[in-house]
Design a protein around this motif. Structure first.
Motif, mmCIF file in Angstrom:
data_model
loop_
_atom_site.group_PDB
_atom_site.id
_atom_site.type_symbol
_atom_site.label_atom_id
_atom_site.label_comp_id
_atom_site.label_asym_id
_atom_site.label_seq_id
_atom_site.Cartn_x
_atom_site.Cartn_y
_atom_site.Cartn_z
ATOM 1 N N ASP A 1 17.460 29.666 -8.743
ATOM 2 C CA ASP A 1 17.867 30.253 -7.467
ATOM 3 C C ASP A 1 18.350 29.224 -6.458
ATOM 4 O OD1 ASP A 1 15.579 28.973 -6.618
ATOM 5 O OD2 ASP A 1 14.451 30.807 -6.178
ATOM 6 N N GLY A 2 18.594 27.998 -6.926
ATOM 7 C CA GLY A 2 19.016 26.932 -6.029
ATOM 8 C C GLY A 2 17.892 26.002 -5.640
ATOM 9 N N GLU A 3 16.654 26.434 -5.852
ATOM 10 C CA GLU A 3 15.489 25.613 -5.535
ATOM 11 C C GLU A 3 14.503 25.518 -6.691
ATOM 12 O OE1 GLU A 3 13.602 26.938 -1.992
ATOM 13 O OE2 GLU A 3 15.304 26.413 -0.680
ATOM 14 N N ARG A 4 14.333 26.628 -7.416
ATOM 15 C CA ARG A 4 13.342 26.646 -8.485
ATOM 16 C C ARG A 4 13.893 27.364 -9.712
ATOM 17 N NH1 ARG A 4 8.508 25.039 -6.767
ATOM 18 N NH2 ARG A 4 7.328 26.027 -8.439
ATOM 19 N N PHE A 5 13.402 26.916 -10.870
ATOM 20 C CA PHE A 5 13.713 27.595 -12.126
ATOM 21 C C PHE A 5 12.698 28.706 -12.340
ATOM 22 C CE2 PHE A 5 15.723 23.493 -12.771
ATOM 23 C CZ PHE A 5 16.888 23.816 -13.445
ATOM 24 N N ARG A 6 13.173 29.805 -12.931
ATOM 25 C CA ARG A 6 12.302 30.909 -13.326
ATOM 26 C C ARG A 6 12.487 31.131 -14.829
ATOM 27 N NH1 ARG A 6 10.270 34.657 -9.922
ATOM 28 N NH2 ARG A 6 10.791 36.325 -11.394
ATOM 29 N N VAL B 1 7.316 31.735 -15.496
ATOM 30 C CA VAL B 1 6.918 30.386 -15.100
ATOM 31 C C VAL B 1 7.953 29.858 -14.118
ATOM 32 C CG1 VAL B 1 6.526 28.022 -15.869
ATOM 33 C CG2 VAL B 1 5.754 29.950 -17.286
ATOM 34 N N GLU B 2 7.496 29.423 -12.954
ATOM 35 C CA GLU B 2 8.384 28.842 -11.954
ATOM 36 C C GLU B 2 8.133 27.340 -11.854
ATOM 37 O OE1 GLU B 2 8.419 30.682 -8.172
ATOM 38 O OE2 GLU B 2 8.853 32.696 -8.951
ATOM 39 N N SER C 1 6.654 20.149 -9.843
ATOM 40 C CA SER C 1 6.287 20.961 -11.006
ATOM 41 C C SER C 1 7.386 20.837 -12.046
ATOM 42 C CB SER C 1 6.082 22.423 -10.612
ATOM 43 O OG SER C 1 7.230 22.933 -9.955
ATOM 44 N N LEU C 2 6.987 20.980 -13.303
ATOM 45 C CA LEU C 2 7.916 20.809 -14.429
ATOM 46 C C LEU C 2 7.569 21.805 -15.523
ATOM 47 C CD1 LEU C 2 10.109 19.101 -15.975
ATOM 48 C CD2 LEU C 2 8.202 17.683 -16.799
ATOM 49 N N ALA C 3 8.560 22.560 -15.966
ATOM 50 C CA ALA C 3 8.398 23.416 -17.143
ATOM 51 C C ALA C 3 9.092 22.729 -18.314
ATOM 52 C CB ALA C 3 9.017 24.790 -16.898
#
Length: 470
Positions: free
Chosen positions: A244-249, A258-259, A177-179
């Motif tokens: 959080d070390g794994e995903r952007f919020r 959006v994660e 996934s990409l924001a």
């Protein structure tokens, strides 16, 4: 390197723009030294134009095949992401600049690798891990350092390991996934490229998508992104970003979060002049005041070209400026040019103000030359617009259900084109005819005699002129 070296012209920045400026200096009979701290060939070759279009083209080709009955039935699979990335790597020469270095040397340009800084009039200090040397120019120094990303002041963003356009165009894997922050050209192009490569993409923009382009054209691109599964949050502010070390919020105005696995920040660029010492010369590093030959106001020995000049941040326009600048430097050195260059002459990049061509390589594409209706009126011109759906025999043959749009902006006093926009699949190849008509100020009554071949998409020219009233 020796402590001091003298040459006729120093060009700082060995991207496409700097290469062109130095080559014109050599062609004019002067010596040139090119200074580069990264890869010779610059941003366009390795992280912008070439790799981004290499990422986009396979998806467009597949979509084109699916848009025609007969070929549609032959399409049985999806994009092979690893093959797309491998082909991208070929276009970037695997980030190896040896072929570009070979061209520089064959051209007769002296290449110096290192970080450059202006230390006085016509003096440049170049620093490497092994020390420093001073270059002295007999005639001129040209800044061709390109542009740098503009990072928005969003809470929590500073210090995070997000993608810029460099990371997005050189990625080795397609994220799940990409924001994307930013609804300009790079944001729209890369959002679509990664969506077609299999990523779940969300694009966030605080304004409209492609807001500098005519709205009907931008709307077609928006529909194309949505068709590819891109989730759009337009006219929406971003309040904060966390990782959080794994995903952007990404927290948006209104409460939406959006994660994503990766975050691409593509919110504009500015001239890359920091650290060059321009402040010590009394100059503003965010934007230099230059004439049409690239000469910096108050410093006749100093020039800025391409993105570094901050006028038109497009590679092809920067190369155009570089040709004019290189020739102007030679002409002034030989006493053949006194004062400011003549408009539309051999030493003036006049087209920067009148006939800039630009393409958004999404699917559908936008191809635009010259000015929009709004910018033309802002410039004080008495203009009108003529627009229509791009629906001719050639477009119907090109793709089933072809959707496109075309507009021409006419100076009603002189009866010449000042702007043209096309939107639709594969309209980029229509653009140069529009650029010629605008740069050449071809009267509409004469353009009427430029008969478009049938059945091609170019027949839209006939329909536009008919609607205008010819």
């Amino acid at each position: 390197m020796s402590a001091e070296q003298t040459t006729d012209v120093i060009v700082i920045g060995a991207g496409a723009v700097g290469e062109n400026a130095a080559a014109r200096v050599i062609q004019g009979g002067l010596s040139a030294t090119l200074v580069e701290s990264e890869l010779v060939g610059g941003e366009c070759s390795y992280w912008a134009c070439m790799p981004s279009k290499a990422l986009l083209r396979p998806g467009s080709a597949l979509h084109s095949a699916r848009a025609v009955a007969g070929s549609r039935e032959a399409v049985t699979g999806t994009l092979d992401a690893q093959q797309v990335l491998a082909r991208r790597d070929e276009f970037t020469s695997h980030w190896d600049d040896s072929s570009q270095v070979e061209w520089v040397e064959k051209t007769g340009i002296t290449l110096v690798r290192g970080r450059a800084r202006l230390t006085g009039e016509r003096r440049v200090e170049v620093t490497t891990d092994d020390g420093a040397t001073t270059l002295v120019a007999r005639h001129a120094v040209a800044l061709a350092t390109g542009s740098a990303p503009t990072i928005p002041p969003i809470d929590g963003l500073d210090g995070l390991n997000f993608w810029g356009t460099r990371e997005a165009t050189s990625a080795k894997e397609v994220p799940e996934s990409l924001a994307v922050l930013g609804g300009g050209v790079a944001g729209a192009e890369l959002a679509q490229a990664y969506a077609r490569l299999g990523s779940a993409v969300t694009l966030i923009a605080r304004s409209a998508l492609l807001g500098s382009y005519p709205e009907p054209a931008a709307r077609l691109v928006q529909q194309g992104l949505e068709h590819d599964g891109v989730t759009l949050h337009l006219n929406t502010g971003t309040e904060s970003v966390a990782y959080d070390g794994e995903r952007f919020r990404v927290s948006l105005a209104g409460g939406t979060v959006v994660e994503s696995e990766k975050l691409l920040v593509s919110t504009g660029r500015h001239p890359a002049l920091a650290g060059l010492g321009v402040e010590e010369l009394g100059l503003e590093p965010r934007r230099l005041d230059t004439d049409d030959s690239g000469q910096v106001s108050g410093h006749p020995w100093l020039y800025a070209v391409g993105d570094a000049a901050g006028k038109v941040l497009l590679t092809h326009q920067g190369k155009y400026e570089a040709r004019m600048t290189g020739d102007a430097i030679v002409a002034r050195a030989k006493g053949e040019l006194q004062g400011p260059p003549e408009r539309w002459g051999p030493f003036a990049a006049t087209a920067d103000s009148y006939a800039v061509p630009q393409v958004v390589f999404t699917d559908p594409e936008i191809a635009m030359a010259g000015r929009t209706l709004e910018t033309a009126r802002k410039d004080g011109l008495n203009v009108s617009e003529t627009s229509l759906e791009l629906s001719v025999a050639g477009s119907s043959l090109h793709a089933d259900g072809y959707k496109g749009w075309a507009q021409m902006v006419v100076d009603d006093e002189r009866k010449v084109l000042v702007g043209v926009t096309f939107a639709g699949p594969d309209v980029a190849e229509l653009l140069h005819a529009a650029t010629i008509a605008i740069a050449g100020e071809v009267p509409l009554h004469r353009l009427w005699h430029a008969v478009p071949a049938y059945p091609t998409i170019s027949e839209v020219w006939l329909r536009l002129l008919e609607r205008y009233g010819l």
